[in-house]
Enzyme design. Structure first.
Site, short mmCIF file in Angstrom:
data_model
loop_
_atom_site.label_atom_id
_atom_site.label_comp_id
_atom_site.label_asym_id
_atom_site.label_seq_id
_atom_site.Cartn_x
_atom_site.Cartn_y
_atom_site.Cartn_z
N ASP A 18 -56.97 -14.90 -8.45
CA ASP A 18 -56.47 -15.82 -7.43
C ASP A 18 -55.20 -16.51 -7.92
O ASP A 18 -55.20 -17.13 -8.98
CB ASP A 18 -57.58 -16.85 -7.16
CG ASP A 18 -57.54 -17.41 -5.76
OD1 ASP A 18 -56.48 -17.94 -5.39
OD2 ASP A 18 -58.56 -17.31 -5.05
N THR A 41 -55.70 -17.76 0.42
CA THR A 41 -56.75 -17.01 -0.26
C THR A 41 -57.51 -16.02 0.63
O THR A 41 -57.62 -14.84 0.31
CB THR A 41 -57.72 -17.98 -0.95
OG1 THR A 41 -56.97 -18.69 -1.92
CG2 THR A 41 -58.87 -17.25 -1.63
N LYS A 76 -65.24 -18.61 -5.64
CA LYS A 76 -65.02 -19.01 -4.24
C LYS A 76 -65.85 -18.14 -3.29
O LYS A 76 -65.82 -16.91 -3.40
CB LYS A 76 -63.55 -18.85 -3.87
CG LYS A 76 -62.61 -19.81 -4.57
CD LYS A 76 -61.20 -19.66 -4.03
CE LYS A 76 -60.24 -20.53 -4.80
NZ LYS A 76 -58.85 -20.39 -4.33
N ARG A 113 -65.17 -17.39 -0.24
CA ARG A 113 -64.29 -16.47 0.50
C ARG A 113 -63.75 -15.34 -0.37
O ARG A 113 -63.37 -14.29 0.13
CB ARG A 113 -63.16 -17.23 1.20
CG ARG A 113 -62.26 -18.08 0.29
CD ARG A 113 -61.31 -18.94 1.15
NE ARG A 113 -60.38 -19.75 0.39
CZ ARG A 113 -60.64 -20.94 -0.16
NH1 ARG A 113 -61.85 -21.47 -0.04
NH2 ARG A 113 -59.71 -21.62 -0.80
N HIS A 159 -52.78 -25.00 -9.07
CA HIS A 159 -52.65 -26.13 -8.13
C HIS A 159 -52.57 -27.46 -8.87
O HIS A 159 -51.75 -28.32 -8.54
CB HIS A 159 -53.85 -26.19 -7.19
CG HIS A 159 -53.77 -25.24 -6.04
ND1 HIS A 159 -52.77 -25.29 -5.11
CD2 HIS A 159 -54.58 -24.21 -5.67
CE1 HIS A 159 -52.95 -24.33 -4.20
NE2 HIS A 159 -54.04 -23.65 -4.53
ZN LIG Z 1 -56.03 -17.90 -3.49
#
Ligand SMILES: [Zn+2]
Length: 566
Positions: A37, A78, A175, A177, A320
């Protein structure tokens, strides 16, 4: 050697070579599709000298490395990227147009994979809105999850169809997702619940956990980090950012701080499991669980190809919170390298890398933190719509249509959704309102383009590359009425009140640029600089196993993967 014998050997060698060239190397026993990611395309080689053995180095030395891969859609988030990797389709077809969109039937914002029909198997594993730092998951109104909103088939679905359901298909991620997208509709997904500290799934996939999952969760692996800290893997002086640990734009989470070592705190700390995911520990736990899965589900043990999707989330969270050019991101990458080495080592021992096709890519790239750019003389800033003077725009719309701000039903990046009921009540022309609101938006600081969906539908806009990306993102049922693009290196950094160092999601090249590696199963090493796209991966995997491409796939075959495969 007599002449005849020599001739025979030459002849035989010629036949063997010809036969080998024609021979179909066949399908691998296992396909492992890794998604890191937020791994921007330049990152795997940025610290190349300091990579260890068998991790990224295995991919760089033994795989095809696509060094110029870019997403072709505009919303580099994402679920959008993962679903594109899984399906070979653009969001226009697969339907995941953003992490969050406004559902016009439900009249509210929805989270991409929420599905109230399929509750989680673990009680108390729902998103805890008091501690969740991912603003998108908090939009879900139910704990239930499923891939139902993905509108086309995935490669993993096609593998299941091809093999009459005999292929074993699984996906794992921190995650939800990241796992649900890769498992597709036919596979099984497990993801990490920060609330329970366990890997969980929903009733979409099964009614009860296999024994190995229940056992693994009962062993409370997350607790091994309690009372310890994320510290540097190597001597500080060896890091590019060794002297740049404490930066004012880094996000200081309570107890975790901006500098090494970063303490995870006590195991019952409010943010304990969240902090694990903001560090390499999240990826280590994901791999531990994936290796347990590999063994207990007996993947790659017969001639029917199996599929394992693994999405590593730490690079995204670290990016992030600290920015992609930070000491934390650098250490995280070197530790991810060790995590990958452990995965490849396990694959070699269990299945053999010669029988395992490994694909690694990312769901999107990342922008630099504006502070980091300003330090080296490049102008960059966050965007804060709170500082915009909206009064003139609202006044202009009021004068023209009799209504102002109420015209905007919702804004969630990248789309603005207009209140269609109000537009109908006032007998206004939808297209005209869209254009007018877009024109007003263009006047605000930091807005590079506000493009109305009506303009896309009617083709009333020149098809420059930026517009093509917005078109590829345009799903008539889910996309909003106006697509907002901010200027390059300018973005919103607000995570529901928490200011983060950087946020991806734009159509600019730092967000679309990702690596693609394909290795193992006889693939010959090579570096490729031609421009390719991550949605080329799914149809390529289909071709390798002899399945039909996923239903929405528009990718091209990554031909270098086939060339030289023995
Ligand atoms: Zn992502």
């Amino acid at each position: 050697m007599n002449k005849l014998k020599h001739c025979l050997i030459v002849l035989l060698a010629t036949f063997t070579t010809a036969f080998a060239a024609d021979k179909d190397p066949g399908a691998p026993r296992l396909i492992v599709q890794i998604t890191v990611d937020q791994l921007r395309g330049d990152l795997p080689t940025r610290y190349r000298d300091r990579l260890g053995k068998g991790g990224f180095r295995y991919l760089l030395e033994h795989g095809v490395h696509y060094a110029n891969a870019h997403y072709l859609h505009a919303t580099t988030e994402t679920i959008v990227g993962h679903t594109t990797l899984a399906t070979g389709a653009h969001p226009a077809a697969h339907g995941m147009v953003a992490n969050v969109w406004y559902d016009r039937e439900l009249e509210r914002l929805v989270y991409n994979i929420e599905d109230s029909r399929y509750r989680l198997l673990t009680a108390g594993a729902d998103v805890d809105s008091a501690t969740e730092i991912d603003p998108t998951q908090k939009k879900a109104r139910s704990e239930g999850r499923s891939p139902a909103a993905i509108q086309v088939s995935t490669f993993s679905d096609e593998l299941a169809i091809l093999t009459g359901g005999r292929a074993k298909v699984f996906a794992v991620s921190v995650k939800d997702r990241g796992a649900v997208s890769m498992a597709g509709h036919a596979g099984k997904a497990f993801w990490f619940s920060k609330a329970s500290g366990q890997f969980v799934t929903s009733t979409y996939y099964m009614e009860q956990y296999p024994k190995w999952v229940a056992d693994w969760n009962a062993e409370r692996h997350t607790e091994r980090y309690a009372g310890t800290s994320w510290s540097l893997l190597h001597a500080r002086g060896s890091y590019l950012f060794g002297d740049a640990d404490d930066r004012p734009w880094e996000t200081a989470l309570p107890g975790f701080g901006r500098t090494f070592p970063h303490p995870w705190g006590a195991k019952d700390g409010k943010l304990y499991t969240t902090l694990l995911t903001l560090s390499p520990a999240g990826d280590e736990l994901t791999l531990d669980f994936a290796l347990e899965l590999l063994e207990n589900e007996d993947l790659g043990s017969d001639d029917v190809p199996d599929f394992l999707g693994i999405s590593f989330s730490a690079t995204d969270y670290v990016g992030h919170i600290f920015g992609p050019s930070s000491l934390e991101a650098e250490d995280n990458l070197l530790r991810l390298d060790r995590t990958l080495a452990r995965l490849f080592d396990a694959l070699e021992k269990r299945v053999g890398l010669a029988n395992t096709l490994v694909v690694l890519s990312a769901d999107h790239g990342a922008p630099e933190a504006p502070g980091a750019l300003r330090e080296i003389g490049i102008e960059s800033a966050y965007i804060d719509p709170g500082t915009w003077d909206k009064a003139p725009a609202i006044e202009a719309l009021k004068r023209r249509f009799g209504v102002g701000q109420q015209l905007i039903e919702a804004f969630y990046q990248p789309y603005i959704y207009l209140d269609r009921r109000l537009i109908a009540e006032h007998d206004l022309d939808q297209a005209e309102v869209e254009r007018a609101v877009a024109d007003e938006l263009m006047k605000f600081d930091g807005v590079a383009l506000a493009l109305s969906s009506e303009a896309l539908r009617s083709g009333a806009f020149p098809e420059i590359p930026l517009v093509r990306k917005i078109l590829n993102n345009f799903n008539p049922k889910r996309s909003g009425d106006i697509f907002v693009v901010f200027e390059p290196q300018r973005f919103l950094a607000d995570f529901d009140g928490l200011t983060v160092a950087s946020t991806h999601g734009s159509p600019w090249s730092y967000d679309t640029f990702v690596p693609i590696f394909v290795a193992g199963a006889g693939v010959a090493p090579r570096k490729v600089y031609r421009r390719v796209a991550p949605n080329d991966i799914a149809p390529t995997l289909s071709a390798i196993v002899g399945a039909k491409p996923p239903s929405g796939s528009v990718g091209e075959l990554l031909i270098e993967v086939f060339e030289g495969r023995d």
